[in-house]
Design a protein around this motif. Structure first.
Motif, PDB file in Angstrom:
ATOM      1  N   TYR A 139       1.868   4.697   8.114  1.00  0.00           N
ATOM      2  CA  TYR A 139       1.487   3.908   6.936  1.00  0.00           C
ATOM      3  C   TYR A 139       2.036   4.551   5.666  1.00  0.00           C
ATOM      4  O   TYR A 139       1.966   5.772   5.497  1.00  0.00           O
ATOM      5  CB  TYR A 139      -0.045   3.820   6.867  1.00  0.00           C
ATOM      6  CG  TYR A 139      -0.593   3.129   5.641  1.00  0.00           C
ATOM      7  CD1 TYR A 139      -0.666   1.748   5.581  1.00  0.00           C
ATOM      8  CD2 TYR A 139      -1.030   3.867   4.539  1.00  0.00           C
ATOM      9  CE1 TYR A 139      -1.172   1.115   4.457  1.00  0.00           C
ATOM     10  CE2 TYR A 139      -1.536   3.241   3.407  1.00  0.00           C
ATOM     11  CZ  TYR A 139      -1.598   1.862   3.373  1.00  0.00           C
ATOM     12  OH  TYR A 139      -2.092   1.242   2.260  1.00  0.00           O
ATOM     13  N   ILE A 140       2.590   3.723   4.791  1.00  0.00           N
ATOM     14  CA  ILE A 140       3.115   4.203   3.510  1.00  0.00           C
ATOM     15  C   ILE A 140       2.485   3.384   2.388  1.00  0.00           C
ATOM     16  O   ILE A 140       2.610   2.153   2.362  1.00  0.00           O
ATOM     17  CB  ILE A 140       4.653   4.060   3.427  1.00  0.00           C
ATOM     18  CG1 ILE A 140       5.330   4.784   4.594  1.00  0.00           C
ATOM     19  CG2 ILE A 140       5.160   4.604   2.095  1.00  0.00           C
ATOM     20  CD1 ILE A 140       6.828   4.532   4.666  1.00  0.00           C
ATOM     21  N   HIS A 141       1.806   4.075   1.479  1.00  0.00           N
ATOM     22  CA  HIS A 141       1.300   3.406   0.276  1.00  0.00           C
ATOM     23  C   HIS A 141       2.393   3.388  -0.767  1.00  0.00           C
ATOM     24  O   HIS A 141       2.923   4.417  -1.165  1.00  0.00           O
ATOM     25  CB  HIS A 141       0.062   4.127  -0.268  1.00  0.00           C
ATOM     26  CG  HIS A 141      -0.270   3.743  -1.682  1.00  0.00           C
ATOM     27  ND1 HIS A 141      -0.662   4.662  -2.631  1.00  0.00           N
ATOM     28  CD2 HIS A 141      -0.219   2.536  -2.307  1.00  0.00           C
ATOM     29  CE1 HIS A 141      -0.851   4.039  -3.783  1.00  0.00           C
ATOM     30  NE2 HIS A 141      -0.597   2.748  -3.607  1.00  0.00           N
ATOM     31  N   ASN A 142       2.710   2.183  -1.234  1.00  0.00           N
ATOM     32  CA  ASN A 142       3.726   2.002  -2.273  1.00  0.00           C
ATOM     33  C   ASN A 142       3.085   1.645  -3.599  1.00  0.00           C
ATOM     34  O   ASN A 142       1.974   1.129  -3.638  1.00  0.00           O
ATOM     35  CB  ASN A 142       4.669   0.858  -1.899  1.00  0.00           C
ATOM     36  CG  ASN A 142       5.265   1.026  -0.516  1.00  0.00           C
ATOM     37  OD1 ASN A 142       4.889   0.325   0.397  1.00  0.00           O
ATOM     38  ND2 ASN A 142       6.163   1.975  -0.374  1.00  0.00           N
ATOM     39  N   ALA A 143       3.811   1.893  -4.660  1.00  0.00           N
ATOM     40  CA  ALA A 143       3.404   1.340  -5.950  1.00  0.00           C
ATOM     41  C   ALA A 143       3.538  -0.181  -5.893  1.00  0.00           C
ATOM     42  O   ALA A 143       4.158  -0.742  -4.989  1.00  0.00           O
ATOM     43  CB  ALA A 143       4.268   1.917  -7.067  1.00  0.00           C
ATOM     44  N   PHE A 144       2.964  -0.849  -6.874  1.00  0.00           N
ATOM     45  CA  PHE A 144       3.005  -2.308  -6.920  1.00  0.00           C
ATOM     46  C   PHE A 144       4.425  -2.847  -6.718  1.00  0.00           C
ATOM     47  O   PHE A 144       4.645  -3.820  -6.013  1.00  0.00           O
ATOM     48  CB  PHE A 144       2.516  -2.791  -8.297  1.00  0.00           C
ATOM     49  CG  PHE A 144       1.150  -3.410  -8.285  1.00  0.00           C
ATOM     50  CD1 PHE A 144       0.842  -4.468  -7.461  1.00  0.00           C
ATOM     51  CD2 PHE A 144       0.163  -2.936  -9.145  1.00  0.00           C
ATOM     52  CE1 PHE A 144      -0.414  -5.048  -7.473  1.00  0.00           C
ATOM     53  CE2 PHE A 144      -1.109  -3.510  -9.169  1.00  0.00           C
ATOM     54  CZ  PHE A 144      -1.394  -4.567  -8.329  1.00  0.00           C
ATOM     55  N   GLU A 145       5.385  -2.197  -7.381  1.00  0.00           N
ATOM     56  CA  GLU A 145       6.694  -2.833  -7.547  1.00  0.00           C
ATOM     57  C   GLU A 145       7.723  -2.511  -6.482  1.00  0.00           C
ATOM     58  O   GLU A 145       8.816  -3.080  -6.493  1.00  0.00           O
ATOM     59  CB  GLU A 145       7.274  -2.466  -8.925  1.00  0.00           C
ATOM     60  CG  GLU A 145       7.631  -0.995  -9.089  1.00  0.00           C
ATOM     61  CD  GLU A 145       6.482  -0.113  -9.533  1.00  0.00           C
ATOM     62  OE1 GLU A 145       6.755   1.050  -9.864  1.00  0.00           O
ATOM     63  OE2 GLU A 145       5.334  -0.587  -9.557  1.00  0.00           O
ATOM     64  N   ASN A 146       7.435  -1.597  -5.524  1.00  0.00           N
ATOM     65  CA  ASN A 146       8.535  -1.145  -4.676  1.00  0.00           C
ATOM     66  C   ASN A 146       8.281  -1.204  -3.172  1.00  0.00           C
ATOM     67  O   ASN A 146       8.948  -0.518  -2.401  1.00  0.00           O
ATOM     68  CB  ASN A 146       8.951   0.281  -5.075  1.00  0.00           C
ATOM     69  CG  ASN A 146       7.838   1.299  -4.878  1.00  0.00           C
ATOM     70  OD1 ASN A 146       6.748   0.953  -4.437  1.00  0.00           O
ATOM     71  ND2 ASN A 146       8.112   2.547  -5.210  1.00  0.00           N
ATOM     72  N   ALA A 147       7.356  -2.027  -2.731  1.00  0.00           N
ATOM     73  CA  ALA A 147       7.080  -2.103  -1.287  1.00  0.00           C
ATOM     74  C   ALA A 147       8.308  -2.581  -0.521  1.00  0.00           C
ATOM     75  O   ALA A 147       8.638  -2.051   0.548  1.00  0.00           O
ATOM     76  CB  ALA A 147       5.901  -3.029  -1.021  1.00  0.00           C
ATOM     77  N   GLY A 148       9.005  -3.583  -1.037  1.00  0.00           N
ATOM     78  CA  GLY A 148      10.208  -4.087  -0.370  1.00  0.00           C
ATOM     79  C   GLY A 148      11.292  -3.032  -0.290  1.00  0.00           C
ATOM     80  O   GLY A 148      11.947  -2.860   0.743  1.00  0.00           O
ATOM     81  N   ALA A 149      11.491  -2.278  -1.376  1.00  0.00           N
ATOM     82  CA  ALA A 149      12.523  -1.245  -1.404  1.00  0.00           C
ATOM     83  C   ALA A 149      12.189  -0.098  -0.451  1.00  0.00           C
ATOM     84  O   ALA A 149      13.055   0.413   0.257  1.00  0.00           O
ATOM     85  CB  ALA A 149      12.688  -0.718  -2.830  1.00  0.00           C
ATOM     86  N   THR A 150      10.935   0.316  -0.424  1.00  0.00           N
ATOM     87  CA  THR A 150      10.542   1.434   0.429  1.00  0.00           C
ATOM     88  C   THR A 150      10.762   1.129   1.902  1.00  0.00           C
ATOM     89  O   THR A 150      11.382   1.901   2.638  1.00  0.00           O
ATOM     90  CB  THR A 150       9.071   1.804   0.181  1.00  0.00           C
ATOM     91  OG1 THR A 150       8.898   2.173  -1.178  1.00  0.00           O
ATOM     92  CG2 THR A 150       8.633   2.952   1.082  1.00  0.00           C
ATOM     93  N   LEU A 151      10.247  -0.020   2.365  1.00  0.00           N
ATOM     94  CA  LEU A 151      10.391  -0.332   3.786  1.00  0.00           C
ATOM     95  C   LEU A 151      11.839  -0.619   4.166  1.00  0.00           C
ATOM     96  O   LEU A 151      12.262  -0.313   5.282  1.00  0.00           O
ATOM     97  CB  LEU A 151       9.490  -1.510   4.160  1.00  0.00           C
ATOM     98  CG  LEU A 151       8.217  -1.129   4.918  1.00  0.00           C
ATOM     99  CD1 LEU A 151       8.491  -0.750   6.364  1.00  0.00           C
ATOM    100  CD2 LEU A 151       7.487   0.014   4.218  1.00  0.00           C
ATOM    101  N   SER A 152      12.624  -1.183   3.258  1.00  0.00           N
ATOM    102  CA  SER A 152      14.038  -1.400   3.583  1.00  0.00           C
ATOM    103  C   SER A 152      14.758  -0.067   3.738  1.00  0.00           C
ATOM    104  O   SER A 152      15.637   0.096   4.598  1.00  0.00           O
ATOM    105  CB  SER A 152      14.721  -2.264   2.516  1.00  0.00           C
ATOM    106  OG  SER A 152      14.732  -1.634   1.249  1.00  0.00           O
ATOM    107  N   GLY A 153      14.346   0.932   2.947  1.00  0.00           N
ATOM    108  CA  GLY A 153      14.918   2.268   3.092  1.00  0.00           C
ATOM    109  C   GLY A 153      14.541   2.926   4.399  1.00  0.00           C
ATOM    110  O   GLY A 153      15.367   3.556   5.072  1.00  0.00           O
TER     111      GLY A 153
END
Length: 310
Positions: free
Chosen positions: A69-83
Motif C-alpha cells: 500500500y502506498i499513500h499518495n498526496a491528493f495530486e499524484n496517485a496516478g503518477a506514483t502507481l504508473s512509476g
C-alpha cells in the motif's frame, strides 16, 4: 469471463475490518468489491490518494490493507502507481521478479476529478497497465463536505450552501468517465452497488486483467454528505440507475456499450427525495429546479444511448 457470485464473495478479504471509516461508507464497499476482482494468488500494489479512505484505513503503524500500500498526496496517485508499474516491468524484464502483480489506485472524486486529474490523465494517456478507481461520493467529504466538480447540480454543500440567494451548486457535474474514454484507453466503465454487486464484480475483473490502462467510476454514496438513512444505500444506488442519473456502461477499445436500460425510466425526484442535500428542491417555489435537473439527466442519457448505438 465467467462469473460465480458465491466464489467471488468467498475470496479472502483484502481490506481488513477494524478501519475507521464511517458505518455504511460507500467507499469501503467499493474497495472490498473491486479487490474481489483479483485472482487468488495474484498480488497487488495499492495506491491511494489522500481522502477519507486513506486517513481512515492507514494510520502508521496500523493498516487495514492486506496488499502492498502506498499513500499518495491528493495530486499524484496516478503518477506514483504508473512509476511503480514501470519499475515492475523493468524488474520482470531483468528476471528479478517472478510473481504476478496488479496495480490499482483508489481516489475519491476530489482527488480524481479535480486535484489529481493531471497525473491521472498522464497515466491514462501513457497507457500504463494499471487500474484507477474513483469512488465517487460527489464532494470533498473528508474535509467537511465541500463541493467538487463531481457534485451534482443544486446539491447543498458547505461551499454551496442553500439559502435565500442560493439553490445549491449551480453547475452540472463533470462527466469524468467520458473524459477518460477520450484518452483512447482499453477499458473504461461506470458502475455502482446494484444487481447484487454482479456489475461491479465483473467490471472490476475486466479492468484489472485488461492489458493497459483502465478506469472505473463507482458511485459510492456518503451517508453524512448525502444525508440519507444509512441502511438505504442499496436503494439509493438502484434509484440512481433506474432514473438514469448514473447509467451502467463500458467503453471497450473505443466502443461504447450500454449495460442496462431501465424498463421504465423513473423520474429524477425518486432519487433526489431520499437525500437531505436536495430537500430544498421539494419546496413549492423550487419545483422548476427539479425540472431543470430532469432535463440535464435526459440530455446525458440520450447522448449515452446515441454513443452506444453507433
Amino acid at each position: 469471463m465467467s462469473y460465480n457470485f458465491k466464489e467471488t464473495m468467498n475470496k479472502p478479504e483484502r481490506l481488513a475490518p477494524g478501519h475507521r471509516m464511517c458505518a455504511g461508507c460507500g467507499g469501503t464497499i467499493a474497495v472490498r468489491n473491486v479487490l474481489r476482482g483479483l485472482h487468488e494468488g495474484d498480488k497487488a500494489v495499492i495506491g491511494n490518494a489522500t481522502g477519507c479512505l486513506e486517513v481512515s484505513t492507514f494510520t502508521y503503524p496500523y493498516t487495514a490493507w492486506e496488499d502492498s500500500y502506498i499513500h499518495n498526496a491528493f495530486e499524484n496517485a496516478g503518477a506514483t502507481l504508473s512509476g511503480v508499474e514501470g519499475a515492475y516491468k523493468a524488474l520482470k524484464k531483468k528476471g528479478k521478479l517472478d510473481a504476478t502483480y496488479k496495480f490499482i489506485t483508489f481516489g475519491g472524486d476530489g482527488g480524481t476529478y479535480d486535484i489529481g486529474f493531471q497525473s491521472l490523465s498522464g497515466a491514462m494517456e501513457r497507457n500504463h497497465d494499471m487500474v484507477y478507481v474513483c469512488y465517487d461520493n460527489g464532494a470533498y467529504m473528508n474535509t467537511g463536505i465541500q463541493r467538487s466538480s463531481a457534485t451534482p447540480m443544486y446539491a447543498d454543500t458547505t461551499t454551496t450552501p442553500v439559502g435565500t440567494k442560493s439553490s445549491g451548486k449551480p453547475q452540472n457535474r463533470k462527466d469524468l468517465a467520458a473524459i477518460i474514454a477520450s484518452h483512447d484507453i482499453p477499458y473504461v466503465a461506470q458502475t455502482t452497488f446494484v444487481q447484487n454487486f454482479k456489475d461491479l464484480h465483473i467490471k472490476s475483473e475486466k479492468a484489472i486483467y485488461t492489458p493497459g490502462a483502465a478506469f472505473l467510476n463507482i458511485m459510492a454514496p456518503c451517508p453524512r454528505g448525502w444525508r440519507y438513512n444509512t441502511p438505504d444505500i442499496m436503494e439509493i444506488c438502484k434509484l440512481g440507475v433506474e432514473t438514469c442519473y448514473w447509467p451502467l456502461f463500458e467503453v471497450v477499445n473505443g466502443r461504447w456499450i450500454l449495460n442496462y436500460e431501465p424498463k421504465k425510466k423513473l423520474p429524477i425526484e425518486d432519487f433526489l427525495v431520499k437525500q437531505g442535500r436536495f430537500k430544498h428542491l421539494f419546496r413549492k417555489e423550487n419545483e422548476y429546479l427539479i425540472e431543470e435537473f430532469q432535463k440535464e439527466v435526459d440530455r446525458r442519457w440520450d447522448e449515452l444511448v446515441w454513443k452506444c448505438s453507433r
